[in-house]
Design a protein around this motif. Sequence first.
Motif, PDB file in Angstrom:
ATOM      1  N   ALA A   1     -32.800  43.711  -9.742  1.00 63.25           N
ATOM      2  CA  ALA A   1     -34.001  44.541  -9.866  1.00 63.25           C
ATOM      3  C   ALA A   1     -35.058  43.824 -10.693  1.00 63.25           C
ATOM      4  CB  ALA A   1     -33.635  45.880 -10.495  1.00 63.25           C
ATOM      5  N   LYS A   2     -34.598  43.168 -11.756  1.00 60.02           N
ATOM      6  CA  LYS A   2     -35.559  42.485 -12.628  1.00 60.02           C
ATOM      7  C   LYS A   2     -36.183  41.290 -11.911  1.00 60.02           C
ATOM      8  CE  LYS A   2     -34.573  44.364 -16.918  1.00 60.02           C
ATOM      9  NZ  LYS A   2     -35.148  44.410 -18.245  1.00 60.02           N
ATOM     10  N   ILE A   3     -35.352  40.566 -11.168  1.00 59.11           N
ATOM     11  CA  ILE A   3     -35.900  39.423 -10.429  1.00 59.11           C
ATOM     12  C   ILE A   3     -36.980  39.908  -9.458  1.00 59.11           C
ATOM     13  CG2 ILE A   3     -35.367  37.668  -8.685  1.00 59.11           C
ATOM     14  CD1 ILE A   3     -32.654  37.302 -10.021  1.00 59.11           C
TER      15      ILE A   3
ATOM     16  N   GLN B   1     -33.540  41.316   1.192  1.00 57.76           N
ATOM     17  CA  GLN B   1     -32.176  40.955   0.827  1.00 57.76           C
ATOM     18  C   GLN B   1     -31.652  41.875  -0.275  1.00 57.76           C
ATOM     19  OE1 GLN B   1     -32.577  36.745   0.097  1.00 57.76           O
ATOM     20  NE2 GLN B   1     -30.468  36.416   0.786  1.00 57.76           N
ATOM     21  N   ILE B   2     -32.482  42.037  -1.296  1.00 56.88           N
ATOM     22  CA  ILE B   2     -32.048  42.826  -2.450  1.00 56.88           C
ATOM     23  C   ILE B   2     -31.929  44.292  -2.069  1.00 56.88           C
ATOM     24  CG2 ILE B   2     -32.744  43.582  -4.758  1.00 56.88           C
ATOM     25  CD1 ILE B   2     -33.794  40.767  -5.242  1.00 56.88           C
TER      26      ILE B   2
ATOM     27  N   SER C   1     -28.766  49.228  -1.004  1.00 53.59           N
ATOM     28  CA  SER C   1     -28.348  50.321  -0.116  1.00 53.59           C
ATOM     29  C   SER C   1     -26.853  50.233   0.194  1.00 53.59           C
ATOM     30  CB  SER C   1     -29.175  50.350   1.170  1.00 53.59           C
ATOM     31  OG  SER C   1     -29.135  49.088   1.765  1.00 53.59           O
ATOM     32  N   LYS C   2     -26.324  49.000   0.141  1.00 53.50           N
ATOM     33  CA  LYS C   2     -24.888  48.852   0.361  1.00 53.50           C
ATOM     34  C   LYS C   2     -24.104  49.553  -0.758  1.00 53.50           C
ATOM     35  CE  LYS C   2     -21.322  45.381   0.135  1.00 53.50           C
ATOM     36  NZ  LYS C   2     -21.139  44.060  -0.451  1.00 53.50           N
TER      37      LYS C   2
ATOM     38  N   SER D   1     -37.752  50.448  -6.860  1.00 48.13           N
ATOM     39  CA  SER D   1     -38.367  49.234  -6.348  1.00 48.13           C
ATOM     40  C   SER D   1     -39.360  49.535  -5.227  1.00 48.13           C
ATOM     41  CB  SER D   1     -37.293  48.255  -5.866  1.00 48.13           C
ATOM     42  OG  SER D   1     -36.524  48.864  -4.862  1.00 48.13           O
ATOM     43  N   ARG D   2     -39.324  50.751  -4.743  1.00 49.14           N
ATOM     44  CA  ARG D   2     -40.332  51.126  -3.736  1.00 49.14           C
ATOM     45  C   ARG D   2     -41.585  51.677  -4.375  1.00 49.14           C
ATOM     46  NH1 ARG D   2     -38.125  51.834   1.471  1.00 49.14           N
ATOM     47  NH2 ARG D   2     -36.054  50.926   1.499  1.00 49.14           N
ATOM     48  N   LYS D   3     -41.546  51.875  -5.665  1.00 46.64           N
ATOM     49  CA  LYS D   3     -42.690  52.504  -6.307  1.00 46.64           C
ATOM     50  C   LYS D   3     -43.724  51.500  -6.782  1.00 46.64           C
ATOM     51  CE  LYS D   3     -40.719  56.843  -7.957  1.00 46.64           C
ATOM     52  NZ  LYS D   3     -40.932  57.644  -6.811  1.00 46.64           N
TER      53      LYS D   3
END
Lengths: 1016, 161
Positions: free
Chosen positions: A537-539, A553-554, A559-560, A580-582
């Motif tokens: 998430a940080k990357i 990819q992330i 979601s996995k 991460s969608r925000k």
Amino acid sequence: MALSGMRGLSVFISDIRNCQNKEQERLRVDKELGNVRTRFKNEKGLTPYEKKKYVWKMLYIYMLGYDVDFGHMEAVSLISAPKYPEKQVGYIVTSCLLNENHDFLRLAINTVRNDIIGRNETFQCLALTMVGNIGGREFAESLAPDVQKLLISSSCRPLVRKKAALCLLRLYRKNPDVVNVDGWSDRMAQLLDERDLGVLTSSMSLLVALVSNNHDAYWSCLPKCVKILERLARNQDVPQEYTYYGIPTPWLQVKTMRALQYFPTIEDPNTRRSLFEVLQRILMGTDVVKNVNKNNASHAVLFEALALVMHLDAEKEMMSQCVALLGKFIAVREPNIRYLGLENMTRMLMVSDVQDIIKRHQAQIITSLKDPDISIRRRALDLLYGMCDVSNAKDIVEELLQYLSSADFAMREELSLKAAILAEKFAPDLSWYVDVILQLIDKAGDFVSDDIWFRVVQFVTNNEDLQPYAAAKAREYLDKPAIHETMVKVSAYLLGEYSHLLARRPGCSPKEIFGIIHEKLPTVSTSTVPILLSTYAKILMHTQPSDPELQNQIWAIFSKYESCIDVEIQQRAVEYFALSRKGAALMDILAEMPKFPERQSSLLKKAEDAEVDTAEQSAIKLRAQQQTSNALVVTDQRPANGTPHVGQLGLVMVPSSANADHNLEDQGLAQENGTLSKVDPQSPSPSADLLGDLLGPLAIEGPPGAAAPTEQHAIPASEGDPNPADALALAPVDEQTNSVQPIGNIAERFNALCLKDSGVLYEDPNIQIGIKAEWRAHHGRLVLFLGNKNTSSLASVQALILPPSHLKMELSLVPETIPPRAQVQCPLEVMNLRPSRDVAVLDFSYKFGTSSVNVKLRLPAVLNKFLHPIAVTAEEFFPQWRSLSGPPLKLQEVVRGVRPMLLLEMANLFNSLRLMVCPGLDPNANNLVASTTFYSESTRAMLCLVRIETDPADRTQLRMTVSSGDPTLTFELKEFIKEQLVSIPTATRPPAPQVAQPTSAATSLTDPGAMLAGLL
Amino acid sequence: MIHFVLLISRQGKVRLTKWYSPYTQKERTKVIRELSGVILTRGPKLCNFVEWRGYKVVYKRYASLYFCMCIDQDDNELEVLEIIHHYVEILDRYFGSVCELDLIFNFHKAYYILDELLIAGELQESSKKTVARLIAAQDSLVETAKEEASSISNIIAQATK
């Protein structure tokens, strides 16, 4: 070969020996047990001989490790047999078969007691031996008085009495009340007069146990122990049969010295002297010889003597002699001596400041770390750990890391914890610390606990300079083929936080970083997955502009894991995915971690916990406890608001007696006026005539209750200063916001530094101020060592010197910030212009986080530092003494309220004040004459002579005469010595009404003179 | 203080145990197993001390037999090492050049002698002569009792003939 004398028993033992394997042995044992069981059932038919034989068989089987759950009764019943052979077997088998908690023992108490109080000496011996070996609480309660009687009885033979002594020791261990009888300590002392060395050996063991719990009752034994030791060391009156390989009973020597280690000090100078003579003889006179047993025995004595010397905190010379011996021992080939050398050197670290000498042996100690013997390796590790400090941390820790790869499994955990602690405690710079811990994880990941890598993260987070370095290092380790999971955790964390700082370096693009971390995901356990998710998430957050491929990819990974069975993983996956969608909101939430608050290292805590030991009290442990309890007392004395009590800080004692009152008044006046001429003639101390001296104290000896309050008000009034005379010393500028508390007692530290030239002046959780001084004539050079203890910088550091008028002081530049874990040295030049007792003050302040700290510390540039001890002969002394006749060059005063001390102690005090005591000059043994040279710019080198006349009947008063060629010097020196002699009142004074207000402190800050007055 | 005394053969067979601190049989077995593992595997030129569970074990090998004594961590190790030797010398004097077999078949004698040397895990007598005298006195007491018994049984036997 002799057979047992019991045919059946011998046959059984042979059978067991002939068994080919464990199974056969078990069968044979079972058969025998069955046999014995049936024989015991038909007890009627057993002869005493048979009974004896079966009981021995049982014991033999039991000894081999088999359970024997019957026949105890038979063994116990043999105790009450009328004849010696059966009784003997009964006692001995019972004491092997049963332990103190066994119910059957109760059945025997009556018989045992009858044997003890009976007339048959051999029965007494048997009973005492058994009780001594397995006696429990019940035995202690019912038998102790009888055992005591035997021990002190004059009609008993030594063979009974020595057993009684050890029997009593056993009972005492089970129930300390057994010696709680009136006069027992006197009897114990009498026992030490015993001539029979067997009885004396046993009694000494008893004494060791008694004094280890309570030495106070046994002071009278101390000189006797020294006498015994003298007798043995000189080999006087020791029968040949008690000489072991030419050494008079080494065991008794060892025990006697052990007993002496439980007494805190030895007051009596004669006893002390004779003891030191003996110890010196042992230290010097023990040579390495060929015969192993002789060598062992003499070194057993020697090592005990070393321990005693350490305990007594002997003179420096003797201590360095001990270190020299130990240095020799750790280099010898004989493994026992080397082991003990290392062990005792570690103990030496704890008791006195000889670290510097020990450090010289570092190379040798490191060699022992590679010894084939694990016992020796352990000792070497302990010693290295103990002797590590800033100066040698790098070498030692690197040595430990190197050793880690080859170390035994059993030692690795301890080794890695120790290396981590040392790296943290003494890191010269933080990048080195990070290197060490990463290497540690790399080499011994299994033994590196979470605490260790948490701590690295804390350090890196709190220090921005360190972040790129740590991230780069973490990246390097990820390239290694097989890395430990802990390494995955720590590098994933560090790279998640700080990999963006590396972005321009090759192989460090977000994508590459993600790739290399993600490679590890399949190999890690569930506890590591959440850390990796956070890293992803940080990357993602740091990837600007965003990389859609990486993002996908992330997201796919998130979601996995949304349906992962582990709650922690699932929650993180869901949350990071949503966040991460925000877009922008992600930036805020996933921003860099804030700095951690400073806290005690959990590693150190862990190490401390590990050291908690419930083992029996030993001399050293006892000492350590005493030390901690001292520390507690000091903290307890501090009032609730955290300001150290003013009474502890004043150089001059807080008045609690009329005498001290007048002292204070003198000073106030002297301070105010600055000269002597105007001193109030009523005030006795400056007055030089004898009559005045004698009358003076009387004149103000009113009811102390009345005197003290007026005193308190009088001084502020006379000075016209809002500060109370004794309230300031170390009042922080703003008491309300100052939450940082000093560690240790500042006044005590100052007082200690007045007598020595290096040490700690001040310490709190953030900083330590050390001092090192050199004095030459009227010049002095002090170096202040400002050490930042934290992992982040100290800011707004200010050090201001407020010199009194007689000192010229120049402080070199003090940097405004002190980097984390760094130490800054600030030299300070001092020049003494004229004699004065005024004290220089260091006004020190710094900011740490939100709190700002300001302390005012007295600097140990005091009068005695400008003294140079000089020995004078009678021919030099008397003409000089006579030529300086009467005031103002020669002043005399009767001092009362003196802290009672022996003449020897006083002589020591004088010597440590650099006043050289010249023995033999004064014909009266109760007097003391000292001489010294004082240096200042105005007086140049000036000889000073001091004479103290004490009254052995009343140690609280003495007459003091001081003379020199300068009136001010004479007066100042006299007052100075008086301050050192007058007792510090222990009763705490009710807080003065004039508490330092922030405003007043502020005014005083601008007015060094007033502040100095305040300090005094 | 000495917590226990162990005599173990090189093959790990127990020849004598004496416990001065309370241990259950289970604990005793465990201690013996653990310590034989530690001590019997040590090479010849190492020191005579082993650190074990917060205690120290001082041991010395005599021919095929290991004599071990467990003491507190800050007891004087060399002193205890010489207690071991002192014990061995007394055994040697008593049996006349003692060997393992003597101690196997006369383990009770080894106990008697140990009891004259140590009580409560502390040394009670450092004179070999005194210990030898006391043991001899005990032996003669046992001997006298035996003779008496046999003479009485003879009398009874003859009387009931």
